[in-house]
Design an enzyme around this catalytic site. Sequence first.
Site, short mmCIF file in Angstrom:
data_model
loop_
_atom_site.label_atom_id
_atom_site.label_comp_id
_atom_site.label_asym_id
_atom_site.label_seq_id
_atom_site.Cartn_x
_atom_site.Cartn_y
_atom_site.Cartn_z
N HIS A 64 0.84 -1.21 0.00
CA HIS A 64 0.00 0.00 0.00
C HIS A 64 0.87 1.25 0.00
O HIS A 64 1.22 1.78 1.05
CB HIS A 64 -0.92 -0.01 1.23
CG HIS A 64 -2.03 0.99 1.14
ND1 HIS A 64 -3.31 0.74 1.61
CD2 HIS A 64 -2.07 2.26 0.65
CE1 HIS A 64 -4.08 1.79 1.40
NE2 HIS A 64 -3.35 2.73 0.84
N HIS A 66 1.59 5.17 -2.15
CA HIS A 66 1.15 6.15 -3.14
C HIS A 66 2.40 6.78 -3.72
O HIS A 66 3.10 7.52 -3.04
CB HIS A 66 0.26 7.21 -2.47
CG HIS A 66 -0.99 6.64 -1.86
ND1 HIS A 66 -2.17 6.55 -2.56
CD2 HIS A 66 -1.23 6.10 -0.64
CE1 HIS A 66 -3.10 5.99 -1.79
NE2 HIS A 66 -2.55 5.70 -0.61
N ASP A 155 -8.87 3.06 -3.60
CA ASP A 155 -8.28 3.60 -2.38
C ASP A 155 -8.26 5.13 -2.33
O ASP A 155 -7.95 5.80 -3.30
CB ASP A 155 -6.85 3.10 -2.17
CG ASP A 155 -6.33 3.54 -0.81
OD1 ASP A 155 -7.02 3.31 0.19
OD2 ASP A 155 -5.25 4.16 -0.77
N ASP A 326 0.92 2.57 3.77
CA ASP A 326 0.07 3.65 3.24
C ASP A 326 0.93 4.91 3.03
O ASP A 326 0.49 6.04 3.28
CB ASP A 326 -1.11 3.95 4.17
CG ASP A 326 -2.21 4.78 3.49
OD1 ASP A 326 -2.06 5.09 2.29
OD2 ASP A 326 -3.20 5.11 4.16
#
Lengths: 450, 360
Positions: A64, A66, A155, A326
């Site tokens: 996870h 970005h 997400d 994340d």
Amino acid sequence: MSSLLIRNGHLIDPAAGIDAPKDILLKDGRVSEIAAPGKLKPAPDTEILDAKGLTVAPGLIDIHVHLREPGQGYKETIATGTAAAAAGGFTAVAAMPNTVPTNDSPEITRWMQAAERGASVRVFPIGAATRALKGEILNDYAALKAAGAVAVTDDGHPILKDSIMREVLINATRCGLSVIQHAEDTRMTQGASMNAGALAFRLGLRGMPPEAEYSLVERDIRLLAELSKDKGGSGKAGARDKNGAVPHLHVAHTSTAQAVAAVRQARRNGLRVTCEVAPHHFLLTEEHVGAYNTNAKMNPPLRSAADCDAMIEGILDGVVDAIATDHAPHASHEKEVEFERAPNGITGLESALGLSLRWLHREWKLPLSRVISLLSAQPAALLNLKGRGTLTAGSYADVVIFDPKAEWIFNARDSKSKSNNTPFDGWTMQGKVHYTISEGRVVYRAASAK
Amino acid sequence: MPVKSATAPRAAQELSVKPASKNARVVPAKPGSPPNAVPDSTTWSRGSVLSVTSLTPKTVSEILSLAGELEQQDPLERARRLAKRKIALLFYESSTRTRTSFELAAKGLGADTTLVSSLSSSIEKGETLKDTGLTLRALGAEAIILRHPSSGAPWLLERETRLPVLNAGDGMHEHPSQALLDLRTMLNHLRPGTTTVAADTLAGVNVVITGDILHSRVARSNMLLLPKLGARVILCGPPPLLPDLAADIPGVEIERDFPRALAQAQIVMMLRIQAERLAGLQLDLEQYKAKYQLTEALLAAHAPQAILLHPGPIIRGLELTGEVADGPQSRILEQVHNGVAIRMALVYRALTLPEREVRA
Ligand SMILES: [Zn+2]
């Protein structure tokens, strides 16, 4: 022909059940051989890496992150994000689709994996479950998968409508993809910027109630239970694919005790539900919002102490399948604003191992092999990343070599990430990464490493 | 099912070990610096007042005494106190009484003030709070008085400018100078002549705050300040405007029955409904008035000795009737009057207290 021999290290490969001194020979991007110390005879051109006193483990996998490309290169690029990953011991990351534009297509999925991106470690794109993450129109999962997507998700946004989520699960399963849900019933979180409760009330901030998360997890589990009952070929619109696979629901960044409890119960009922927890959710409580610290603002928000405990319990008893960061970089000017206006998210790739070893291993006595498993073997299995998360012969030569006892201070300014929005700046970490090796290439070498 | 620390190690017991600390999640922060920044007391400048939570009874006493002293002083002498010092008023929300009150206070001490409001400045063009603050500092502002629609904005401004900041109302969070002027008004009524307060000064005093508590920064500052001086704060209002968890604040209770709340009050504080912050909340105003509007009859029946406070602006005919606002128990205008003295004290402190040691 390139080869690298890692000597004198202590190998921990949870998937293979190895926890012993071993030498490892890497050849042409793969693990070639594993043998007792001193047994492997290197060829004259083999590079030798001395891992004396160090732990050798499968490269870590973060499912996870970005990476902000395409579209938001001022926050992070695939090159800088994967450099941070390498520094943190990660050899593979799964990149979320909330890019600009959204990763809705095979073109973007391929673009993210192209050599020109300059990635230090392997990037596995995750496709958008619905067009522009709006929760309405499904993307073409077969095409996304063919281009390399390993799962689908919206997400940052939930897939709110029952009918759409059902369709997403059915279609993803037919294509052999997992569905990752960002569980937040946004009807309960309008204008909210931290956990709901007495502290939010005192700080004058609107709160996100725990129900917003767990009610959606429970809804998804109900849908999954219905679909998992349908038999392939029964004539009904079954969710199983032609091999009889059942739908797989993965709950992203679990933060509430009730959500973990729901996953635990669903697993007892035989459903294919997995979940991940981020270090900040097992370490930090809502109190860390402190004086409106925007580096303590993320979604889902930091929760109560009881929720933190539930994350720890879930990790210890095994219901949590993976530690995922994340990793959400934001430029400093975006975080230096009023708390309510600041974007959600913190970086995490360079602190995940250090925090996990410092707290899960040292304080909570989770065995080293379990920590490594939560950061490699289990996430690899969860997203079906073949040949990763283990160092058996023939696997990808993805390796992390670290000193599990070494303490160090994490300094956000030294981060390889383009952003340094982390609440862990200045924290003591345990476990210093010396080398990260991605498909046979040394992609990170600590300044202190020999 | 929430899991307590005591049960969390269940899995750890299976591994036949115990966690080193049952509070392992409450991780100490940076070595050599205080643990997690606490909103209450974390200010860069000693003269800043961002929240009442950082005010001790001793500090409150200093402010009250100073307010009295400045109020008594000859205006010409007083105007020499901060002669030619520069103070910026940075107002992101419209305000009549607070802005005028701070402005008169600063001018009464001789300071030069400049008003920057969101409607007539580069804020409109998208300048950030940080940049506006830095610009004001570069222009010579020595302190900033901030009114802002976002909770916590004063911390950001103070952190970025390192100037003393006075919070003149931030979002739904706090309005410290209002709570201090309310306190001064209460003391004038209950303990005339008192300027020194302690943890028991208001022992036995019940302050009933009624109305839109959820969105009220005045209510928050009062409920966080008054219990420190021994008062009991009783909140009254319907659940959508007064969540149960408000009673988690020490010294604060909830009584939803308005007459029953009034019957306990020495101080009755009424709040307006903040239509601008309701965020989709539907409220039946007729029903609200039937239950919570303060009328002469209610006051006479349940709180004939109490005084009435209201931070303004008042909406006559909604949270209270016009007769009550103008009636003998009303101290609404006295509050406004006390505001100037309190704000003179706050402004004076902001510019004269020595800097705290700069933290790393
Ligand atoms: Zn998310």
